[in-house]
Design an enzyme around this catalytic site. Structure first.
Site, PDB file in Angstrom:
ATOM      1  N   LEU A   1       1.603  83.574  71.289  1.00 34.35           N
ATOM      2  CA  LEU A   1       1.040  84.820  71.827  1.00 34.35           C
ATOM      3  C   LEU A   1      -0.317  85.155  71.223  1.00 34.35           C
ATOM      4  O   LEU A   1      -0.977  86.076  71.669  1.00 34.35           O
ATOM      5  CB  LEU A   1       1.984  85.990  71.546  1.00 34.35           C
ATOM      6  CG  LEU A   1       3.199  86.136  72.444  1.00 34.35           C
ATOM      7  CD1 LEU A   1       3.916  87.446  72.148  1.00 34.35           C
ATOM      8  CD2 LEU A   1       2.787  86.098  73.907  1.00 34.35           C
TER       9      LEU A   1
ATOM     10  N   LYS B   1      -0.780  85.533  67.619  1.00 33.28           N
ATOM     11  CA  LYS B   1      -0.663  86.315  66.370  1.00 33.28           C
ATOM     12  C   LYS B   1      -1.804  85.999  65.425  1.00 33.28           C
ATOM     13  O   LYS B   1      -2.306  86.866  64.725  1.00 33.28           O
ATOM     14  CB  LYS B   1       0.622  85.922  65.636  1.00 33.28           C
ATOM     15  CG  LYS B   1       1.778  86.782  65.917  1.00 33.28           C
ATOM     16  CD  LYS B   1       2.909  86.561  64.943  1.00 33.28           C
ATOM     17  CE  LYS B   1       3.184  85.164  64.482  1.00 33.28           C
ATOM     18  NZ  LYS B   1       3.928  84.255  65.289  1.00 33.28           N
ATOM     19  N   GLY B   2      -2.167  84.711  65.412  1.00 31.73           N
ATOM     20  CA  GLY B   2      -3.249  84.267  64.526  1.00 31.73           C
ATOM     21  C   GLY B   2      -4.552  84.947  64.893  1.00 31.73           C
ATOM     22  O   GLY B   2      -5.310  85.380  64.021  1.00 31.73           O
TER      23      GLY B   2
ATOM     24  N   LYS C   1       5.933  94.322  82.657  1.00 29.83           N
ATOM     25  CA  LYS C   1       7.326  94.482  82.231  1.00 29.83           C
ATOM     26  C   LYS C   1       7.402  94.807  80.732  1.00 29.83           C
ATOM     27  O   LYS C   1       6.684  94.195  79.931  1.00 29.83           O
ATOM     28  CB  LYS C   1       8.096  93.185  82.512  1.00 29.83           C
ATOM     29  CG  LYS C   1       8.168  92.851  83.987  1.00 29.83           C
ATOM     30  CD  LYS C   1       9.011  93.881  84.686  1.00 29.83           C
ATOM     31  CE  LYS C   1       9.325  93.505  86.107  1.00 29.83           C
ATOM     32  NZ  LYS C   1      10.023  94.606  86.804  1.00 29.83           N
TER      33      LYS C   1
ATOM     34  N   GLN D   1      10.649  95.684  74.276  1.00 28.50           N
ATOM     35  CA  GLN D   1      11.737  96.542  73.791  1.00 28.50           C
ATOM     36  C   GLN D   1      12.716  95.741  72.933  1.00 28.50           C
ATOM     37  O   GLN D   1      13.103  96.154  71.850  1.00 28.50           O
ATOM     38  CB  GLN D   1      12.531  97.119  74.968  1.00 28.50           C
ATOM     39  CG  GLN D   1      11.779  98.105  75.835  1.00 28.50           C
ATOM     40  CD  GLN D   1      12.666  98.594  76.987  1.00 28.50           C
ATOM     41  OE1 GLN D   1      13.868  98.773  76.813  1.00 28.50           O
ATOM     42  NE2 GLN D   1      12.081  98.797  78.148  1.00 28.50           N
TER      43      GLN D   1
ATOM     44  N   CYS E   1     -14.567  60.651  60.092  1.00 32.66           N
ATOM     45  CA  CYS E   1     -13.451  60.053  59.355  1.00 32.66           C
ATOM     46  C   CYS E   1     -12.997  58.744  60.015  1.00 32.66           C
ATOM     47  O   CYS E   1     -13.631  57.724  59.819  1.00 32.66           O
ATOM     48  CB  CYS E   1     -12.326  61.063  59.191  1.00 32.66           C
ATOM     49  SG  CYS E   1     -11.317  60.714  57.757  1.00 32.66           S
TER      50      CYS E   1
ATOM     51  N   GLN F   1     -14.975  55.226  60.200  1.00 29.35           N
ATOM     52  CA  GLN F   1     -14.414  53.945  59.769  1.00 29.35           C
ATOM     53  C   GLN F   1     -14.452  52.914  60.891  1.00 29.35           C
ATOM     54  O   GLN F   1     -14.854  51.764  60.688  1.00 29.35           O
ATOM     55  CB  GLN F   1     -12.973  54.151  59.295  1.00 29.35           C
ATOM     56  CG  GLN F   1     -12.871  55.087  58.078  1.00 29.35           C
ATOM     57  CD  GLN F   1     -11.440  55.369  57.664  1.00 29.35           C
ATOM     58  OE1 GLN F   1     -10.491  55.005  58.347  1.00 29.35           O
ATOM     59  NE2 GLN F   1     -11.269  56.047  56.524  1.00 29.35           N
TER      60      GLN F   1
ATOM     61  N   HIS G   1     -15.049  65.643  56.843  1.00 27.68           N
ATOM     62  CA  HIS G   1     -14.751  66.437  58.052  1.00 27.68           C
ATOM     63  C   HIS G   1     -15.684  67.636  58.144  1.00 27.68           C
ATOM     64  O   HIS G   1     -15.353  68.720  57.661  1.00 27.68           O
ATOM     65  CB  HIS G   1     -13.293  66.918  58.020  1.00 27.68           C
ATOM     66  CG  HIS G   1     -12.312  65.830  58.286  1.00 27.68           C
ATOM     67  ND1 HIS G   1     -11.908  65.498  59.554  1.00 27.68           N
ATOM     68  CD2 HIS G   1     -11.682  64.975  57.443  1.00 27.68           C
ATOM     69  CE1 HIS G   1     -11.058  64.490  59.494  1.00 27.68           C
ATOM     70  NE2 HIS G   1     -10.904  64.152  58.216  1.00 27.68           N
TER      71      HIS G   1
ATOM     72  N   GLU H   1     -16.303  69.481  60.583  1.00 23.04           N
ATOM     73  CA  GLU H   1     -15.848  70.543  61.493  1.00 23.04           C
ATOM     74  C   GLU H   1     -15.255  71.744  60.746  1.00 23.04           C
ATOM     75  O   GLU H   1     -15.281  72.865  61.245  1.00 23.04           O
ATOM     76  CB  GLU H   1     -14.833  69.995  62.505  1.00 23.04           C
ATOM     77  CG  GLU H   1     -13.477  69.554  61.964  1.00 23.04           C
ATOM     78  CD  GLU H   1     -13.431  68.094  61.523  1.00 23.04           C
ATOM     79  OE1 GLU H   1     -14.500  67.552  61.141  1.00 23.04           O
ATOM     80  OE2 GLU H   1     -12.330  67.499  61.532  1.00 23.04           O
TER      81      GLU H   1
HETATM   82  N1  GLN Z   1      -6.659  57.114  58.843  1.00 21.90           N
HETATM   83  C1  GLN Z   1      -7.879  57.167  58.115  1.00 21.90           C
HETATM   84  C2  GLN Z   1      -7.646  57.277  56.613  1.00 21.90           C
HETATM   85  O1  GLN Z   1      -6.576  57.655  56.209  1.00 21.90           O
HETATM   86  C3  GLN Z   1      -8.755  58.296  58.608  1.00 21.90           C
HETATM   87  C4  GLN Z   1      -8.195  59.637  58.346  1.00 21.90           C
HETATM   88  C5  GLN Z   1      -8.796  60.728  59.184  1.00 21.90           C
HETATM   89  O2  GLN Z   1      -9.424  60.456  60.187  1.00 21.90           O
HETATM   90  N2  GLN Z   1      -8.565  61.974  58.798  1.00 21.90           N
HETATM   91  O3  GLN Z   1      -8.517  57.013  55.847  1.00 21.90           O
END
Ligand code: GLN
Length: 533
Positions: free
Chosen positions: A16, A18-19, A189, A194, A383, A387, A509, A511
């Site tokens: 829903l 909540k976060g 509704k 309720q 990541c 690789q 990462h 992101e």
């Molecule tokens: N599987 C890869 C590792 O463990 C990459 C991990 C990932 O993409 N978070 O190094």
């Protein structure tokens, strides 16, 4: 100074938002100059989210201090533009293991150890320690799951006790429910609401505020009816109707008077003129609704069936697009379906390969990286995407046939990507990856240096394998350079192809560091390159 608490519970069903409600409440209060933070309770028996499949549970969010957490922690960070430590994601397993450890050490002095009071005390302790150590004005605690679940009972009981102990003037319970409209007339509704409030009251919690999810604004008669049956004053029943973007939710709650209600209840004196803060925030929110030409990105990965599996990557792409006033359109492509279809990728302005694990779909990713390289299409590999871009370069450019990652093929002749040396004897899957923020040195005169405009950056990690330095020279000779490294040059963190339009791979990462209004630099550079493609 005493920290005040806002406890957010959820009724009717999961999903829903909540976060989003918890994040929005914390944002409202932050904009009103309050020092706030959020805690997420996850009543499951996993110690943390690290071992959970992202297709079923959404992304594993990694904190600065290396926690593998529920994805709501990412929402908190993005809304608040503030790092949240891993101690803010509390699970049943963490609570029980502390209690069992204490029992084995004899710390309960002969008592019979029980859910009440020992488990509930441990829950209360953890929440209070966070409030105290961080000297917060207000701590928002979101209890995962749906009221009525067996799993969440000890947590709800602990929260109920906190209200009694802290005094009801210091605690607010917000319950998130649903008012579905089933017929064409759009009648909202109230029965599910309720019933879920009844369930909450049965365990001793009378909510102070209801946030009612609905597709269009909560109608007056619905509000009246909900109020009557739930014992919540009409003005404290809030409409949480669908909006274009989750970042608009703070505004709609504010307009309905939520800040006034909270300030009054907590007897916070003094009028806070937060208009300047709101102007800044609204500028950011509006900038996210960019109107320019869309930039089309192919996101090629393994967990593409659930948009939530890469939620931070999706957000980071949007933040980056907003910074150049261009919307980003993302197509999620299952790498397993690319065999023989690789040409479908040519219509995209940019290709992104996010993190991933295991053999399935890896050949498609390796082919994708090669396609982006050959066709000069902007590529960002994160990541696993870093690789496998290296594996693809080894196979196709360095002539190192039979190259692979030992994660995929243990006996490969050319282990371009190999286990981190410290992982040799690791047997547990949970909590054993290289996790959290580490410093990375960036090579001058590289694309990475241009992107980050710095010699040192700090980024979050989550991996078990890394680039095998034995192959460094061969890569260098053939035109792929490693422009970022960590641990005094022991680990390779960034790869790039200087002759390519934009080919960047990062072992970390990025992101998780991207926030609305403050896009992470590598995403910004990738989207800018894709935008001119
Ligand atoms: N599987 C890869 C590792 O463990 C990459 C991990 C990932 O993409 N978070 O190094």
């Amino acid at each position: 100074m005493q920290t005040k608490f806002i406890f957010v519970t959820g009724g009717v069903m999961s999903g829903l938002g909540k976060g989003v409600v918890s994040s929005s409440i914390s944002k409202l209060l932050q904009l009103s100059n309050q020092k706030v933070s959020c805690v997420k309770i996850d009543p499951y028996l996993n110690y943390d989210a690290g071992t959970m499949n992202p297709i079923a549970h959404g992304e594993v969010f990694v904190t600065e201090d290396g926690g593998e957490c529920d994805m709501d922690m990412g929402n908190y960070e993005r809304f608040l533009n503030q790092n949240i430590p891993k101690s803010h994601n509390i699970t049943t397993a963490q609570i029980y293991s502390s209690v069992i450890d204490a029992e084995r050490k004899g710390e309960y002095l002969g008592a019979c150890v029980q859910i009440i009071p020992h488990v509930t005390d441990e829950i209360k302790n953890r929440i209070r320690i966070i409030a105290e150590e961080e000297s917060l004005d207000i701590l928002i605690v979101e209890c995962g799951g749906t009221v009525g679940d067996i799993e969440s009972l000890p947590f709800l009981e602990a929260l109920r006790q906190i209200r009694v102990e802290e005094g009801s003037e210091n605690v607010i319970f917000v319950h998130v429910t649903l008012a579905p409209s089933l017929d064409v007339v759009g009648e909202q509704k109230t029965k599910p609401t309720q019933h879920s409030v009844q369930e909450l009251r049965r365990i001793g919690i009378q909510p102070d505020v209801l946030c009612v999810r609905c597709s269009s604004t909560l109608q007056e008669k619905t509000r009246k009816k909900i109020s009557m049956f739930t014992n919540v004053t009409e003005k404290d029943v809030f409409s949480c109707h669908d909006v274009q973007s989750i970042f608009m939710v703070p505004q709609i709650l504010f307009e309905q008077g939520l800040v006034d209600l909270i300030f009054k209840k907590f007897s916070k004196v003094g009028y806070v003129d937060a208009s300047e803060n709101w102007d800044k925030w609204n500028n950011i929110v509006n900038s996210m609704e960019s109107s320019g030409d869309p930039i089309n990105i192919a996101m090629v990965g393994k967990y593409v069936t659930l948009a939530d599996s890469y939620v931070s990557v999706n957000h980071a792409l949007k933040h980056a697009g907003a910074s150049i006033n261009r919307p980003v359109k993302i197509d999620w492509i299952d790498s397993e379906t690319l065999n023989g279809n690789i040409e479908t990728l040519k219509k995209y302005n940019g290709i992104l390969v996010p993190g991933g694990f295991g053999t399935r779909g890896s050949e498609g990713i390796i082919e994708t990286a090669n396609f982006a390289r050959e066709r000069n299409i902007p590529y960002l590999g994160i990541c696993f995407g870093f690789q496998l871009a290296a594996v693809s370069f080894a196979r196709n450019v360095c002539n190192l046939t039979d190259s692979n990652s030992t994660e995929i093929e243990n006996e490969t002749k050319n282990p371009i990507i190999d286990l981190l040396p410290e992982q040799d004897n690791v047997t547990d899957l949970g909590g054993s990856l290289r996790l959290g923020a580490n410093q990375i040195e960036i090579q001058e005169n590289s694309m990475a240096h241009k992107i980050y405009n710095s010699n040192i950056i700090s980024k979050r990690h989550r991996h078990r394998y890394e680039f095998n330095k034995k192959y460094l020279e061969s890569f260098d000779k053939n035109g792929m350079i490693f422009s970022g490294e960590s641990d005094d040059g022991r680990r390779m963190e960034v790869l790039e192809i200087p002759s390519h339009k934009f080919f960047l791979g990062v072992q970390f990462h990025p992101e998780f560091n991207s926030r609305p209004g403050f896009p992470e630099e590598s995403f910004k550079a990738f989207i800018s390159a894709a935008g001119t493609n």
